[in-house]
Structure formats: C-alpha cells, structure tokens
Write an enzyme that holds these catalytic residues in place. Sequence first.
Site, PDB file in Angstrom:
ATOM      1  N   HIS A  31       0.852  -1.208  -0.044  1.00 22.44           N
ATOM      2  CA  HIS A  31      -0.106  -0.189   0.022  1.00 22.44           C
ATOM      3  C   HIS A  31       0.838   1.354  -0.053  1.00 22.44           C
ATOM      4  O   HIS A  31       0.513   2.228  -0.746  1.00 22.44           O
ATOM      5  CB  HIS A  31      -1.045   0.044   1.142  1.00 22.44           C
ATOM      6  CG  HIS A  31      -1.608   1.280   1.394  1.00 22.44           C
ATOM      7  ND1 HIS A  31      -1.346   2.177   2.329  1.00 22.44           N
ATOM      8  CD2 HIS A  31      -3.032   1.718   0.662  1.00 22.44           C
ATOM      9  CE1 HIS A  31      -2.092   3.278   2.093  1.00 22.44           C
ATOM     10  NE2 HIS A  31      -3.122   2.981   1.265  1.00 22.44           N
ATOM     11  N   GLU A  67       2.245   1.659  -3.376  1.00 26.96           N
ATOM     12  CA  GLU A  67       1.189   2.235  -4.360  1.00 26.96           C
ATOM     13  C   GLU A  67       1.117   3.711  -4.316  1.00 26.96           C
ATOM     14  O   GLU A  67       1.136   4.343  -5.371  1.00 26.96           O
ATOM     15  CB  GLU A  67      -0.380   1.605  -3.739  1.00 26.96           C
ATOM     16  CG  GLU A  67      -1.282   2.420  -4.652  1.00 26.96           C
ATOM     17  CD  GLU A  67      -2.637   2.175  -3.983  1.00 26.96           C
ATOM     18  OE1 GLU A  67      -3.284   3.243  -3.692  1.00 26.96           O
ATOM     19  OE2 GLU A  67      -2.987   1.303  -3.103  1.00 26.96           O
ATOM     20  N   HIS A  68       1.276   4.528  -3.103  1.00 25.92           N
ATOM     21  CA  HIS A  68       1.335   5.712  -3.124  1.00 25.92           C
ATOM     22  C   HIS A  68       2.729   6.259  -3.828  1.00 25.92           C
ATOM     23  O   HIS A  68       2.714   7.218  -4.395  1.00 25.92           O
ATOM     24  CB  HIS A  68       1.189   6.364  -1.638  1.00 25.92           C
ATOM     25  CG  HIS A  68      -0.125   6.267  -1.121  1.00 25.92           C
ATOM     26  ND1 HIS A  68      -0.522   7.512  -0.494  1.00 25.92           N
ATOM     27  CD2 HIS A  68      -0.730   5.242  -0.754  1.00 25.92           C
ATOM     28  CE1 HIS A  68      -1.767   7.060   0.134  1.00 25.92           C
ATOM     29  NE2 HIS A  68      -2.026   5.735   0.041  1.00 25.92           N
ATOM     30  N   GLU A 103      -4.009   8.534   6.493  1.00 28.01           N
ATOM     31  CA  GLU A 103      -5.063   7.452   5.963  1.00 28.01           C
ATOM     32  C   GLU A 103      -5.142   6.391   7.247  1.00 28.01           C
ATOM     33  O   GLU A 103      -6.384   6.246   7.235  1.00 28.01           O
ATOM     34  CB  GLU A 103      -4.383   6.884   4.902  1.00 28.01           C
ATOM     35  CG  GLU A 103      -5.486   6.014   4.118  1.00 28.01           C
ATOM     36  CD  GLU A 103      -4.933   5.425   2.792  1.00 28.01           C
ATOM     37  OE1 GLU A 103      -5.688   4.752   2.166  1.00 28.01           O
ATOM     38  OE2 GLU A 103      -3.682   5.819   2.470  1.00 28.01           O
TER      39      GLU A 103
END
Length: 420
Positions: free
Chosen positions: A34, A37-38, A114
């Site tokens: 994750h 991904e950023h 997040e």
Amino acid sequence: MVTERVPGVRSASIGVWVGVGSRDEDPAVAGAAHFLEHLLFKATPTRSALEINQSLEAVGGELNAFTSTEHTCFYAHVIDEDLPMALDVVSDVVLRGLCRQDDVELERQVVLEELAMRDDDFEDLVSDALMEALFGDDSIGRPIIGSEETVMSMDCAALHSFHVERYTPEKMVVAVAGNINHDQVVALVTEAFADSIDPGTEPAAVRAGTRQPVTKPQTTVIYRKSEQTHIALGCESFSRHDLVHRWPLAVLNTVIGGGLSSRLFQEIREKRGLAYSVSSWVNTFADTGTFSVSAACQPEHVAEVSGLIREVLVDVAANGITEEECSRAKGSLRGGLVLGLEDSSSRMNRIGRSELNYGKHHSVSSVLERIADVTPEQVAKVARIVLSRPFALAVVGPYKKKSQVPAELRTLAGQGFLPG
C-alpha cells in the site's frame, strides 16, 4: 494482455494488475504494498508527480490505484483516443516509479493520515479488527494499510527492494476494455514494456493458495468513546477456486444480510428500528474465504441486536432458506452482475481480476447459468457447513475491557450456530 471491446462507448479503461498484495509482506514491512502504491506516483525518471497527474487531468481522465490482500492495480480511465498516452503513463508509474527518500518521508505522513482516517471510520476499523480476530498474526489477518509502527519503520531501501523484486512483468496482467482494438493494445503494451520483458521468462502461476492460513477465532474489543457500538462477526468459508460452493454461498449471503429484503435487515432495522446499518458479506482468497455479519447500534440495543443475529443464523443453519428466498436472491445476484458491467471500467476490472486470479475467463452467460442453477438444498448444505464453524468477534465501542461487552454479544464468539 487481455482486452474486451465494449460496443457503444467512447471510453477506454486500462489496468496494470500486479499479483502482489498485503499477504506477501513480512511482518516488519506490513503495509509495504500500500505504501508503494502511493510512492510510485511521486516520480518516474521522466515525469514529476505534477506531470503524472496533469497528463490525465488535461484530458478529463482518471488515474488511480488500489491495494488488496492478494493484488495491486494501477489504472486509468480516458476517452478512447487518449489510450496510448494513458497506457504510457500507467506503465511508466508501475515499472519505473522512483523510491526517493524525500518522497518516502512525504508519503509516510500521508499514509499515517490515512491510518488516522481508518481509525475514525469505525466500520473500516471493525472490519480490520475482525480479520485479525479470525486469522491472528497470519499475513492475511493484518490490515492492508499496515500499522503505525510498520509505516514509521519502513525506509527507502526496503520499499525499493519490495518494488524491484516483486513488481516484475511475469506477475502482471494488463487489462484494457472499451472502444479499443486488440491488436493496437498489444502493440502499445509491447512497446511500453519492451525494456522490462524477458521473452524467456514464464508467466507466474495463478495463486493457488497452497499455504492455507489457520483460523484462530478470538474476540477483539477496541475502545472508542462513541455513540454506537460497531459489531463484526465472521468465520472461515471457501476459497475463490471452490466453484462448487461459491454461488450457493453467494445466495446464502444475499438472504441473510446482502440486501434490503434480507433477514437481518428486515428483523433488525425494518421491524424494530434497532440499527441503521446491518449487513453480511463474503470475502474470497486463493486458499480460504470469510463469511461475516456486521451491525452498528446504540449500546443499549446491543443485547437485543445480538439475540436477533443469533436467531437468524441458527434458523438458517437448521432450516435453510425458502424457495421464494432462493429465487429472489438469485434474481438480485444476476441483475447486480449484469448491471454492474455497464461501463468500460467495470469490464476492465472483471477481465483483469479473472486473468490474474484464474488464468481464464468465465463468460457472463456461464456465471448467470451457475447462479440460476443454485437450489435451496445446495444453500442449506453450505449454510450447515459455514454456520457450524466457530466465529470470531470484533467490537468497537465504549468498552474498555471485554467483560464490559454485553454477554449476549460475547457469547456469539468462539462457536457456530447449528442448534444443539
């Protein structure tokens, strides 16, 4: 490469699907997929973050990505004539996205935000907590986003290694759907991936799930000074490769809590007004799956809601479902499948996910036939199997210790729901 031409549209959707997700991470780098991904959107050797975003926004397109337990997808949605540009940008990000120290520190804070947002969204928080309560410290039970500790500890070198070692073409599927031409797509993808593909390398095998995780159903209670108690109850079900049980389970889920006419929704919300949110859902992975029930209600209603959940599950486990319920659920599933494929993005998602997860495609017609063939007896058999398994429990609410959780709720955990 897999494509689907969608007549009557002027759009094109592209997705680069990578067979790497959160369950492929070591505990020390939980959340790496994750985080990456950023990070990959921050820069490539030829594009800055601003240039990456401007390229799609300048043509009214969409560029994004998502990470799941078993895969990651980078995708774009554009007008058909802008497909070459979109494919070039997406492949550039996936293959050549940079892991720069300054960007790592910047995105670390974004991921922490997040995480904070997840912690403030009690539905997401209780869902993550349920997976941990069901699978313990196995990677499948860890949150996709990681934890504050792992996000804070990951450095640039670890993320770069994760990228170059795992995001390799043999683990990728490129899916394109819309007003497109297959041969043109093949030519564009071949050019975009030319420097990365080794013709002698075989594609990675479909994830078969040989390392089946062991469920360890527990009760997890997270204290929040909240106006509602959020409940999630779940057990192990079937893998996505179990086509015998897949569609009867889908029908079962629809009847129990998959819609507005479901038993849980009718008993808890419509007849008694005890909760605004109540539902059930199914997750499938390569080697296992889950069946879960969730509800959110005021603390003073927890005992009654828990009793109603028990009654519904016990009754279905003992008596199955009616012919009318089965027919209605099958109609809901069939309609939802067809209506959900009305745009190029949905089509791209379907063919990309299918190629990555199965290495083949089940036509919409064949799936509709499988659903239509489900009988109440098959659903009853699946209900007896699944609802006899021990359930894990996750609770988010105003309880500082487990003993403060109403006994009616606590006793739902650690057991199945077959009567006697």
